[in-house]
Design an enzyme around this catalytic site. Structure first.
Site: not given
Length: 412
Positions: A162, A298, A332
């Site tokens: 990620c 995040h 996400h």
């Protein structure tokens, strides 16, 4: 590091196709997440799906690249005049002096999933229509962008979970500072597939509701898809830029990268690697933590990630520093998340507002951060974007408005 000019940028996600649509969604604090209707994904979860991805195939001369991931990349490349800006950079510098750096986690793995369903049941042979190198291979996204523009400069893919879509900025910066290139197309693209949906489900990380980052009742992630790109050049390119470009130019001021390798899928409990990435981004920019006006977290909405990140942020910034996660809006986007949220941070700087922390209703007081719930006008000069991935691959990007940054240097 020497600041870099972000000549142009674009993004396509469930928040909208292109910057105007994305900006409207952010300002209105809406969520693009919908209950999962992805083919064969029989899961009780929400996803950030870009509608119409399959309506337009990739350009005919690039037919071997045909897959959802590259169609999504093409959607983004053709928005906001981004392709025209890249063509202008090629005209300025030459095709051999423009690099390509693209982050992805699964690339076009959906094509292999489909091919496996269509395999010869007697022999197990996959159909000849599967072009692995141009679709499933992690490099396929970078190769597609390079071929799309006919570029001849260095090209690479970053697949560090990620943080992929953020770490491409670091790779491009090093090539620019080494004098190997004069411009770089950087970005991230990841598309929905069964591998990620069922993979995160097996880890018990999917939320049955729209994700609620930093909420006291957070219960996991909502997977999204996105493609986001930026064009980087050296700061002196600002002198030759058009007046409208100079008026709202964004600079990449600092980059921080770390790898704490604490665990394959869990962050360091004290946020060690995350804190190191944040501190390095500030140090490379020679910017004090007190000068950062907004932090795009995040913020995946899992209990462990948000706790870990809160410790890292609290160790560096004052408790009053505005921050939140925009994953409640976009989901996400995995390997594209870093690039997408970099674009969101740049939009916030350009348009002087803090996006709302969508879906979160009761920020977890134990996390000790100033979590902004509503979309709020704000005089922003510098913004930080965090991206942290599996295996402890961490990256923080520091962006600033050129007019504010240059003004502060003059007054220093």
């Amino acid at each position: 590091m020497k600041p870099l000019l972000v000549t142009h940028f674009t993004a396509t996600s469930c928040a909208g196709r292109g910057l105007d649509a994305t900006l409207d969604t952010l300002r209105e604090a809406r969520s693009g997440l919908v209950h999962s209707d992805f083919e064969r994904a029989e899961l009780d979860t929400y996803i950030g799906k870009v509608d119409g991805v399959d309506d337009t195939p990739v350009r005919a001369d690039l037919a071997n690249f045909e897959c959802r991931n590259n169609r999504l990349a093409q959607l983004a490349l053709t928005r906001d005049g981004f392709a025209e800006q890249v063509e202008a950079a090629i005209a300025r510098h030459g095709a051999a002096r423009v690099g390509v750096f693209v982050g992805t986690s699964t690339a076009g793995i959906l094509e292999t999933e489909i091919a496996y369903r269509e395999r010869d049941l007697a022999t197990g042979q996959l159909p000849a229509s599967l072009h692995y190198a141009e679709t499933h291979n992690p490099y396929s996204a970078a190769a597609f962008v390079r071929a799309y523009f006919g570029l001849q400069g260095p090209s690479l893919a970053i697949s560090s979970a990620c943080s992929s879509g953020a770490k491409v900025f670091g790779s491009a910066r090093r090539m620019l500072e080494a004098g190997l290139i004069d411009a770089a197309v950087v970005g991230g693209v990841d598309s929905l597939c069964l591998t990620t949906l069922y993979g995160f489900n097996s880890l018990e990380l999917l939320s049955p509701q729209r994700c609620k980052p930093f909420d006291v009742a957070r219960s996991g992630i909502s997977i999204g898809e996105a493609a986001a790109f930026a064009l980087l050049e050296r700061a002196d390119a600002l002198e030759q830029a058009a007046p409208e470009t100079r008026a709202h130019a964004i600079m990449l001021l600092g980059i921080g990268e770390s790898s704490d390798a604490h665990h394959m899928s869990s962050p360091h409990p004290d946020g060690l690697g995350a804190r190191l990435a944040i501190e390095q981004a500030l140090a490379t920019a020679n910017v004090a933590a007190a000068d950062v006006d907004y932090v795009n977290l995040h913020g995946t909405a899992t209990p462990s990630n948000d706790t870990s990140e809160s410790k890292a942020v609290s160790a560096v910034f004052a408790a009053a520093t505005p921050c939140n996660s925009t994953k409640g809006t976009t989901g996400h986007a995995l390997g594209a998340a870093g690039a997408l949220e970099a674009v969101i941070a740049m939009l916030a700087l350009r348009h002087q507002f803090i996006p709302g922390g969508v879906n979160t209703t009761q920020p977890d007081a134990a996390l000790g951060v100033h979590y902004v719930l509503e979309s709020t006008p704000a005089p922003l000069a510098i913004a930080l974007s965090n991206s942290f991935g599996f295996g402890g691959t961490n990256c923080s990007l520091l962006f600033g408005r050129a007019d504010r940054v240059l003004e502060s240097e003059v007054n220093a």
